[in-house]
Scaffold this active site. Structure first.
Site, PDB file in Angstrom:
ATOM      1  CG  ASN A 160      39.026  48.629  33.233  1.00 47.42           C
ATOM      2  OD1 ASN A 160      40.051  49.306  33.356  1.00 47.42           O
ATOM      3  ND2 ASN A 160      39.035  47.312  33.330  1.00 47.42           N
ATOM      4  CG  HIS A 170      41.780  48.359  38.058  1.00 45.13           C
ATOM      5  ND1 HIS A 170      41.821  49.435  37.219  1.00 45.13           N
ATOM      6  CD2 HIS A 170      41.395  47.297  37.300  1.00 45.13           C
ATOM      7  CE1 HIS A 170      41.491  49.039  36.000  1.00 45.13           C
ATOM      8  NE2 HIS A 170      41.227  47.754  36.023  1.00 45.13           N
ATOM      9  CB  CYS A 197      44.206  46.992  35.005  1.00 42.65           C
ATOM     10  SG  CYS A 197      43.222  46.826  33.516  1.00 42.65           S
TER      11      CYS A 197
HETATM   12  C1  LIG Z   1      32.298  41.036  31.594  1.00 42.65           C
HETATM   13  C2  LIG Z   1      31.336  40.950  32.754  1.00 42.65           C
HETATM   14  C3  LIG Z   1      30.735  42.325  33.026  1.00 42.65           C
HETATM   15  C4  LIG Z   1      30.210  39.989  32.393  1.00 42.65           C
HETATM   16  O1  LIG Z   1      29.297  39.914  33.481  1.00 42.65           O
HETATM   17  P1  LIG Z   1      28.789  38.499  33.995  1.00 42.65           P
HETATM   18  O2  LIG Z   1      27.828  38.781  35.070  1.00 42.65           O
HETATM   19  O3  LIG Z   1      30.011  37.686  34.325  1.00 42.65           O
HETATM   20  O4  LIG Z   1      28.031  37.955  32.756  1.00 42.65           O
HETATM   21  P2  LIG Z   1      28.291  36.608  31.943  1.00 42.65           P
HETATM   22  O5  LIG Z   1      29.619  36.709  31.242  1.00 42.65           O
HETATM   23  O6  LIG Z   1      28.056  35.460  32.858  1.00 42.65           O
HETATM   24  O7  LIG Z   1      27.178  36.715  30.881  1.00 42.65           O
HETATM   25  C5  LIG Z   1      25.800  36.620  31.215  1.00 42.65           C
HETATM   26  C6  LIG Z   1      25.002  36.805  29.957  1.00 42.65           C
HETATM   27  O8  LIG Z   1      25.043  38.194  29.564  1.00 42.65           O
HETATM   28  C7  LIG Z   1      25.432  38.284  28.200  1.00 42.65           C
HETATM   29  N1  LIG Z   1      26.158  39.531  27.994  1.00 42.65           N
HETATM   30  C8  LIG Z   1      27.500  39.763  28.008  1.00 42.65           C
HETATM   31  N2  LIG Z   1      27.733  41.049  27.761  1.00 42.65           N
HETATM   32  C9  LIG Z   1      26.548  41.654  27.603  1.00 42.65           C
HETATM   33  C10 LIG Z   1      26.158  42.975  27.349  1.00 42.65           C
HETATM   34  N3  LIG Z   1      27.040  43.970  27.193  1.00 42.65           N
HETATM   35  N4  LIG Z   1      24.831  43.248  27.254  1.00 42.65           N
HETATM   36  C11 LIG Z   1      23.920  42.284  27.402  1.00 42.65           C
HETATM   37  N5  LIG Z   1      24.231  40.998  27.646  1.00 42.65           N
HETATM   38  C12 LIG Z   1      25.539  40.697  27.761  1.00 42.65           C
HETATM   39  C13 LIG Z   1      26.273  37.066  27.956  1.00 42.65           C
HETATM   40  O9  LIG Z   1      26.321  36.778  26.594  1.00 42.65           O
HETATM   41  C14 LIG Z   1      25.542  36.030  28.756  1.00 42.65           C
HETATM   42  O10 LIG Z   1      24.454  35.584  28.013  1.00 42.65           O
HETATM   43  P3  LIG Z   1      24.010  34.047  28.048  1.00 42.65           P
HETATM   44  O11 LIG Z   1      23.661  33.766  29.473  1.00 42.65           O
HETATM   45  O12 LIG Z   1      22.891  34.008  27.105  1.00 42.65           O
HETATM   46  O13 LIG Z   1      25.232  33.291  27.596  1.00 42.65           O
HETATM   47  C15 LIG Z   1      32.037  40.431  34.037  1.00 42.65           C
HETATM   48  O14 LIG Z   1      32.347  39.067  33.898  1.00 42.65           O
HETATM   49  C16 LIG Z   1      33.299  41.168  34.368  1.00 42.65           C
HETATM   50  O15 LIG Z   1      33.282  42.349  34.668  1.00 42.65           O
HETATM   51  N6  LIG Z   1      34.452  40.452  34.387  1.00 42.65           N
HETATM   52  C17 LIG Z   1      35.710  41.044  34.652  1.00 42.65           C
HETATM   53  C18 LIG Z   1      36.174  41.763  33.443  1.00 42.65           C
HETATM   54  C19 LIG Z   1      37.233  42.761  33.739  1.00 42.65           C
HETATM   55  O16 LIG Z   1      37.250  43.376  34.764  1.00 42.65           O
HETATM   56  N7  LIG Z   1      38.124  42.958  32.767  1.00 42.65           N
HETATM   57  C20 LIG Z   1      39.155  43.917  32.860  1.00 42.65           C
HETATM   58  C21 LIG Z   1      40.265  43.406  33.667  1.00 42.65           C
HETATM   59  S1  LIG Z   1      41.269  44.699  34.219  1.00 42.65           S
END
Ligand SMILES: CC(C)(COP(=O)(O)OP(=O)(O)OC[C@H]1O[C@@H](n2cnc3c(N)ncnc32)[C@H](O)[C@@H]1OP(=O)(O)O)[C@@H](O)C(=O)NCCC(=O)NCCS
Length: 328
Positions: free
Chosen positions: A285, A255, A115
């Protein structure tokens, strides 16, 4: 490097017609529009159709950028394609684009920094122009991420989209141009976002394909923290290097990874919402394409005007991160 500055002379973008909405994803994985919207800000993303590949969109975006820079493809002497989803391993997607455009005087290659690829490319093109080794550089960020997304993994499949953005850079006069660039990496965080299979370390076999080893794997939670920290730090570094402060910024284009990441970085930097650009709701993204698509949208809508101080910041798999400060 003397007083010569490099600036952006023209921009362009292109993406597939296909749209994948949150409602579409609700049908295939256990998720909801409500969850995706509140946790990421994303409502839809573009998805290439079978048979559509990265350089198709890259070439469209590039043609537009060259035209708007009022140049001819033969004027380009450096062509950089930032991508982690190349058309094929060999030759580079840069070379495929070079041939398609008829950019007959250009050196061409890919920049692989996930990215942060577009900002890595901006830093490289800036140096090449300022040292006189290049006059007009074409930089493209282009991805078909949907080919590497596991549509059974609800954590990643809601995030990524396809598209391409491009910019032509060249020498500029007056106060315009790139004031500061900084790019960094820390490969110890490899496993926060990676595609473990398909290369020489884990060559593609029927088994690795069946296991989905070529798909992106992500530790979203950990990456979130690294993203906020690295983008905030590097933004401060480029501001300091240029002798500017957050108050001077007219527009911050981060980004587009997650609206919550954007909000957290902007808040730490003291840049209010009105000065932050976000298109994540529409595109998700798009990795290296996200900043150039956003830039071109801002140019087209008149959101960027001559003389504006623009801050760009990114982070991505590697991990890599970068910051660029420029006067439009
Ligand atoms: C991936 C992301 C959206 C997850 O959001 P979060 O608030 O951190 O959520 P968590 O990972 O703590 O998960 C919370 C819960 O939601 C669930 N969950 C994850 N994806 C889900 C989805 N698409 N729909 C519903 N529930 C979801 C998880 O399983 C977790 O459940 P649990 O509590 O029963 O274990 C976030 O961490 C993120 O954006 N991270 C950066 C990723 C990124 O930018 N990547 C590209 C880099 S360039």
């Amino acid at each position: 490097m003397g007083n010569l500055r490099a600036g952006i002379l023209g921009t362009g973008h292109s993406y597939p017609k296909g749209i994948l909405t949150n409602a579409d994803l609700e049908k295939t994985v256990e998720t909801s529009d409500e969850w995706i919207t509140t946790r990421t800000g994303i409502k839809q993303r573009r998805k290439a159709a079978p048979g559509e590949y990265t350089s198709l969109f890259a070439v469209n975006a590039a043609r537009q950028a060259i035209e708007r820079a009022r140049l001819d493809p033969s004027d380009i002497d450096l062509l950089l394609c930032a991508t982690v989803t190349p058309d094929q391993i060999l030759p580079s997607t840069g070379c495929i684009i070079q041939a398609e455009l008829g950019a007959n005087n250009a050196a061409a290659m890919d920049v692989v920094a996930a990215c942060s690829g577009f900002l890595y490319g901006l830093a490289l093109a800036n140096s090449m122009i300022r040292t006189g080794q290049s006059r007009y550089a074409l930089l493209i960020g282009a991805e078909i991420l949907s080919q590497y997304v596991d549509y059974t993994d609800r954590q990643t499949c809601v995030l990524f989209g396809d598209g391409a953005g491009a910019a032509v850079l060249g020498p500029v006069e007056g106060n315009r141009g790139i004031l500061a660039t900084r790019i960094k990496s820390d490969g110890r965080y490899e496993e926060q976002l990676f595609s473990p299979g398909g290369g020489t370390r884990r060559p593609p076999t029927a088994e690795t394909l069946a296991a989905g080893d070529h798909f992106f794997k992500m530790k979203g939670n950990e990456l979130f923290k690294v993203a906020v920290r690295s983008m905030t730090d590097i933004s401060r570094e480029v501001l300091e290097e240029a002798g500017k402060s957050a108050e001077d910024i007219k527009l911050f284009i981060p980004h587009q990874a997650n609206q919550r990441i954007t909000d957290a970085v902007a808040s730490k930097l003291d840049v209010d919402d009105q000065r932050v650009y976000s298109n994540i709701a529409m595109h998700g993204n798009t990795s290296s394409a996200s900043i150039p698509i956003a830039l071109d949208e801002c140019v087209e809508s008149g959101r960027i005007k001559e003389g504006d101080l623009i801050l760009l910041a990114s982070f991505g798999g590697g991990v890599t991160w970068g910051g660029v400060l420029l006067t439009w």
